[in-house]
Design a protein around this motif. Structure first.
Motif, PDB file in Angstrom:
ATOM      1  N   THR A  30     -13.735  40.982   9.387  1.00 58.29           N
ATOM      2  CA  THR A  30     -14.619  40.724   8.244  1.00 58.29           C
ATOM      3  C   THR A  30     -14.705  41.936   7.327  1.00 58.29           C
TER       4      THR A  30
ATOM      5  N   LEU B 282     -11.958  42.638   4.843  1.00 63.77           N
ATOM      6  CA  LEU B 282     -11.938  41.922   3.569  1.00 63.77           C
ATOM      7  C   LEU B 282     -12.479  42.779   2.429  1.00 63.77           C
TER       8      LEU B 282
ATOM      9  N   ARG C 164      -8.634  35.732   7.321  1.00 66.94           N
ATOM     10  CA  ARG C 164     -10.045  35.400   7.557  1.00 66.94           C
ATOM     11  C   ARG C 164     -10.401  35.569   9.025  1.00 66.94           C
TER      12      ARG C 164
ATOM     13  N   LEU D 236     -13.149  34.987  -0.439  1.00 61.77           N
ATOM     14  CA  LEU D 236     -13.290  35.037   1.020  1.00 61.77           C
ATOM     15  C   LEU D 236     -14.537  35.807   1.426  1.00 61.77           C
TER      16      LEU D 236
ATOM     17  N   PRO E  82     -16.786  34.410   4.512  1.00 63.12           N
ATOM     18  CA  PRO E  82     -15.669  35.090   5.162  1.00 63.12           C
ATOM     19  C   PRO E  82     -15.085  34.388   6.384  1.00 63.12           C
TER      20      PRO E  82
END
Length: 432
Positions: free
Chosen positions: A119, A122, A133, A189, A193
């Motif tokens: 996460t 990202l 993801r 995203l 996420p």
């Protein structure tokens, strides 16, 4: 001969009233039990057990250790969105496997070990391409019941999606102006996420009826015991000379052998116990041998099947002996009418109204189904329902014996014989 035409009886009001009351009440009760139990399982659902596993190892962000999985778990357990419908069971992966493998959970939500790392990645995805993801995994458990598994899947998926959006809001707020440098795909995203995937947490063989073979197998055992009790009761009465036996156009009658009510029940129960060996064998042979049902622990399955038929049959014989002709209606309500909706097979107990959950505590089909499910799906583990099945069958047998012989003994002592002693009927010994 009276000279009255047989169809004249249709003019008798008591005939219509008596049968109307009985059939009407029966129709109403079956409607209440079957439809009432399943009309709104989502609204009635309370404390459906669902597992919650946080395997996330966290990640260092700005010199600080962060564990988004822990945040998600805390958010889900403290959330009031689902009210008291879901009972989240926080556990580790080993406990989850064990609980799913015993049918204790209807589903689960698993946060993977790399959730925080994936996460956080990202937020720094400044390079071209689409960032990967992180994933939240929803596990189902059809072996615990298809409806319950479906309810758990829906609730767990909603919780996972809500958690993903919450994490996205937090990351967006923390990212500030730096997010403008991220590619468009990364920004999208970041808002949501986590991907949510659904897997089977306790896979079953293809010949397991999507988790329903245990219920239908148990139902066959109960029906065999119930219907054979009706047959045996009639045949014992015929053998003792109390009733005629119509075989097509022939009416057969045997000389009367006087027997007390207690003796008659003892004869019927002995016959039921013996024939249960045959019926249990044929049920298992038909299900496993002929129809290819997936099954293991066959000797245990055979023994359990025989005992389930015997206990059900003796219980039905007791009700028939105590209540007489209305006994078959009582038997039908106890072993079918009230039993099927409360069997914890199609609709879980946690999704039934309170009255039905009360019935499920002692209804025989629920106890028998739990034992069969443990044998077929959970490697015959004692705490997966097998011990409860044995204990409740033993308790049912004892209760039937105490109730039946107690009431019938009282009938005999009061002189409430099936044929009064002063009635002049020929009494002879049974032919060899």
């Amino acid at each position: 001969m009276s000279g009255i035409h047989p169809f004249r009886v249709l003019r008798a009001k008591p005939l219509w009233i008596a049968n109307g009351v009985i059939t009407g009440v029966l129709a109403l009760l079956f409607t209440v039990f079957y439809v009432g139990a399943n009309v709104d399982p989502v609204d009635h659902m309370k404390n459906l057990p669902v597992g919650l596993v946080n395997a996330d190892k966290g990640a260092a962000v700005g010199g600080k250790q962060v564990n988004l999985g822990a945040q998600i778990s805390e958010s889900i357990t403290k959330s009031t969105v689902s009210g008291d419908k879901i009972d989240w069971k926080v556990m580790d992966e080993k406990q989850l496997t064990e609980e799913l493998g015993k049918g204790k959970l209807y589903g689960a939500l698993v946060v993977p070990a790399d959730f925080t790392f994936s996460t956080v990645a990202l937020t720094g995805a400044a390079t071209a391409g689409t960032p990967a993801r992180p994933t939240l995994t929803v596990l189902t458990n059809q072996s615990a019941g298809s409806v319950g598994s479906g309810l758990a899947r829906t609730a767990t998926t909603q919780a996972a999606e809500s958690a993903s959006l919450q994490v996205g809001r937090e990351l967006t707020a923390q990212g500030g102006s730096g997010q403008a440098k991220l590619p468009a795909a990364a920004r999208l995203l970041l808002a949501d996420p986590a991907a949510v995937t659904v897997k089977d947490g306790h896979p079953l063989d293809s010949h397991s009826g999507l988790g329903l073979t245990a219920f239908y197998y148990a139902l066959v055992l109960v029906v065999c015991g119930m219907l054979s009790a009706n047959v045996i009761s009639g045949q014992v009465d015929h053998a003792l000379g109390y009733t005629h036996n119509d075989m097509g156009p022939l009416r057969l009658h045997r000389p009367l052998i006087r027997a007390t009510r207690v003796q008659t029940l003892a004869i019927s129960g002995t016959l039921m116990a013996g024939l249960s060996l045959l019926m249990g064998t044929l049920v298992m042979a038909g299900a496993v041998g002929l129809m290819g049902m997936d099954a293991s622990h066959l000797p245990l399955l055979w023994l359990y099947s025989v005992c389930a038929i015997a206990v059900t049959g003796i219980g039905a014989l007791t009700l028939l002996a105590v209540f007489g002709t209305p006994g078959m209606l009582v038997v039908t309500l106890v072993f079918i009418g009230m039993a099927v909706p409360t069997a914890n097979a199609t609709t879980p107990l946690q999704a039934l109204p309170g009255f039905y959950r009360f019935l499920a505590e002692f209804e025989p089909l629920r106890q028998i189904t739990g034992g069969i499910r443990a044998i077929l799906y959970y490697d015959a583990q004692a705490d997966a329902g097998l011990t409860r099945g044995w204990v409740m069958m033993a308790a049912g047998l004892v209760a039937a014996a105490l109730f039946g012989f107690g009431v019938l003994g009282w009938y005999d002592r009061k002189g409430l014989h099936r044929i009064p002693a002063e009635t002049k009927l020929e009494t002879t010994a049974a032919p060899a």
